[in-house]
Scaffold this motif. Sequence first.
Motif, mmCIF file in Angstrom:
data_model
loop_
_atom_site.group_PDB
_atom_site.id
_atom_site.type_symbol
_atom_site.label_atom_id
_atom_site.label_comp_id
_atom_site.label_asym_id
_atom_site.label_seq_id
_atom_site.Cartn_x
_atom_site.Cartn_y
_atom_site.Cartn_z
ATOM 1 N N MET A 1 0.961 -1.237 0.041
ATOM 2 C CA MET A 1 -0.064 0.070 -0.131
ATOM 3 C C MET A 1 0.997 1.338 -0.291
ATOM 4 O O MET A 1 1.970 1.141 0.389
ATOM 5 N N LYS A 2 0.221 2.261 -0.442
ATOM 6 C CA LYS A 2 0.992 3.497 -0.635
ATOM 7 C C LYS A 2 0.481 4.499 0.669
ATOM 8 O O LYS A 2 -0.698 4.478 0.947
ATOM 9 N N THR A 3 1.456 5.210 1.148
ATOM 10 C CA THR A 3 1.248 6.361 2.178
ATOM 11 C C THR A 3 1.145 7.346 1.712
ATOM 12 O O THR A 3 2.216 7.961 1.211
ATOM 13 N N VAL A 4 0.247 8.303 1.806
ATOM 14 C CA VAL A 4 0.197 9.645 1.325
ATOM 15 C C VAL A 4 0.506 10.652 2.631
ATOM 16 O O VAL A 4 -0.275 10.336 3.480
ATOM 17 N N ILE A 5 1.199 11.623 2.582
ATOM 18 C CA ILE A 5 1.578 12.423 3.442
ATOM 19 C C ILE A 5 1.340 13.969 3.082
ATOM 20 O O ILE A 5 1.828 14.435 1.801
ATOM 21 N N LEU A 6 0.360 14.599 3.783
ATOM 22 C CA LEU A 6 0.252 16.334 3.338
ATOM 23 C C LEU A 6 1.470 16.904 3.751
ATOM 24 O O LEU A 6 1.617 17.103 5.220
ATOM 25 N N ALA A 7 2.134 17.459 2.888
ATOM 26 C CA ALA A 7 3.418 18.412 3.456
ATOM 27 C C ALA A 7 3.607 19.475 2.599
ATOM 28 O O ALA A 7 4.545 19.946 2.394
ATOM 29 N N GLY A 8 2.217 20.315 2.437
ATOM 30 C CA GLY A 8 2.582 21.462 1.444
ATOM 31 C C GLY A 8 2.026 23.015 1.984
ATOM 32 O O GLY A 8 2.060 23.836 1.601
ATOM 33 N N GLY A 9 1.222 22.641 3.256
ATOM 34 C CA GLY A 9 0.861 23.786 4.101
ATOM 35 C C GLY A 9 2.083 24.829 4.439
ATOM 36 O O GLY A 9 3.092 24.367 4.458
ATOM 37 N N PRO A 22 9.746 24.365 5.483
ATOM 38 C CA PRO A 22 8.377 23.895 5.105
ATOM 39 C C PRO A 22 8.235 23.257 6.565
ATOM 40 O O PRO A 22 9.309 22.456 7.505
ATOM 41 N N LYS A 23 7.006 22.944 7.136
ATOM 42 C CA LYS A 23 6.743 22.450 8.472
ATOM 43 C C LYS A 23 7.329 20.983 8.533
ATOM 44 O O LYS A 23 7.827 20.798 9.798
ATOM 45 N N PRO A 24 7.037 20.252 7.598
ATOM 46 C CA PRO A 24 7.560 18.690 7.913
ATOM 47 C C PRO A 24 9.037 18.820 8.099
ATOM 48 O O PRO A 24 9.385 17.710 8.305
ATOM 49 N N MET A 25 9.715 19.600 7.671
ATOM 50 C CA MET A 25 11.118 19.675 7.730
ATOM 51 C C MET A 25 11.992 20.351 9.022
ATOM 52 O O MET A 25 12.824 20.293 9.180
ATOM 53 N N ILE A 26 10.893 20.725 9.624
ATOM 54 C CA ILE A 26 11.409 21.066 11.104
ATOM 55 C C ILE A 26 11.943 19.882 11.980
ATOM 56 O O ILE A 26 11.246 18.884 11.751
ATOM 57 N N GLU A 27 12.790 19.945 12.611
ATOM 58 C CA GLU A 27 13.655 18.944 13.035
ATOM 59 C C GLU A 27 13.522 18.485 14.391
ATOM 60 O O GLU A 27 13.300 19.607 15.317
ATOM 61 N N ILE A 28 13.308 17.072 14.758
ATOM 62 C CA ILE A 28 13.448 16.486 16.215
ATOM 63 C C ILE A 28 14.440 15.628 16.242
ATOM 64 O O ILE A 28 14.552 14.657 15.519
ATOM 65 N N ILE A 51 4.487 12.080 -1.168
ATOM 66 C CA ILE A 51 4.444 13.350 -0.279
ATOM 67 C C ILE A 51 3.879 14.580 -1.220
ATOM 68 O O ILE A 51 4.439 14.830 -2.394
ATOM 69 N N CYS A 52 2.970 15.169 -0.750
ATOM 70 C CA CYS A 52 2.198 16.173 -1.262
ATOM 71 C C CYS A 52 3.094 17.467 -1.023
ATOM 72 O O CYS A 52 2.684 17.772 0.076
ATOM 73 N N CYS A 53 3.720 17.904 -1.763
ATOM 74 C CA CYS A 53 4.539 18.961 -1.565
ATOM 75 C C CYS A 53 3.913 20.552 -1.877
ATOM 76 O O CYS A 53 2.962 20.279 -2.759
ATOM 77 N N GLY A 54 4.249 21.589 -1.304
ATOM 78 C CA GLY A 54 3.603 22.832 -1.785
ATOM 79 C C GLY A 54 4.722 23.987 -1.428
ATOM 80 O O GLY A 54 5.591 24.196 -2.164
ATOM 81 N N TYR A 55 4.407 24.665 -0.231
ATOM 82 C CA TYR A 55 5.024 25.699 0.243
ATOM 83 C C TYR A 55 6.539 25.108 0.564
ATOM 84 O O TYR A 55 6.893 24.183 1.210
#
Length: 257
Positions: A1-9, A22-28, A51-55
């Motif tokens: 199965m594929k996993t879609v991740i919303l990462a464009g906001g 972009p927010k998904p690139m903020i590090e932990i 991965i749905c990219c945008g901003y």
Amino acid sequence: MKTVILAGGMGTRFSEETQVRPKPMIEIGNKPILWHIMNTYSAYGQNEFIICCGYKGHMIKNYFAHYYMYQSDVTFLVREKLRMEHKNAAEQWKITLADTGLRTLTAGRILQIRKYIGDEDMFFLTYGDGVADVDVNALLAFHKNHGKIATISTTQPEGRFGAIKIKESGLVESFKEKARRDQSWVNIGYMVFNRQIFDYLGDGSEMLEASPFERLAADGEMMAYRHGGFWSPMDTIRDKAYLEDLWERGEAPWKVW
């Protein structure tokens, strides 16, 4: 199965960080939160991501374009313009990075990656800014068992404020400090959809959580998977500090790999 991740906001609530990434690139723990989310799915055998990219999506693309090198020891022979990797710890992931637009709403982002789902009957979907210790296999089994179009994972988050009951006179009848069971159920992502979800997205001009979800619920096609474990969004500096502290102390509940 594929996993879609919303990462464009655009992550406007976290502007201290999202002005530059972009927010998904903020590090932990020196790893993007996106990496943590992907590792959670990968721990349950899910290694194909869309991965749905945008901003600032170019930063996500750049990260994965050089990912192999980032995970390796490298020797550069500068004059010869050669590079040698000595150790490779890269994950076995297949990643499709889709540019879904700067201001596209979530329903529209999902519509745009429909071609990458192909003929598969089901796919996972989650947000790129929250971590949890959701048992992905149990979630999928729950979804297959009920036969509806959509499953959303839900939880009752820890309360940050006391719950108070007050009589008309002003007398405090009861006070419960941060009682989890008194909180409302919230959608935490970690969703599973049948491909019929595309019929509910209209022209993509709305948020997924607006009319599409409302129609699914009205049609009796949405089920809630109740997650009693850990979940935390990363919407503020306080959230980031909390997650960073858990990771540094080796007590990150979402680290299931």
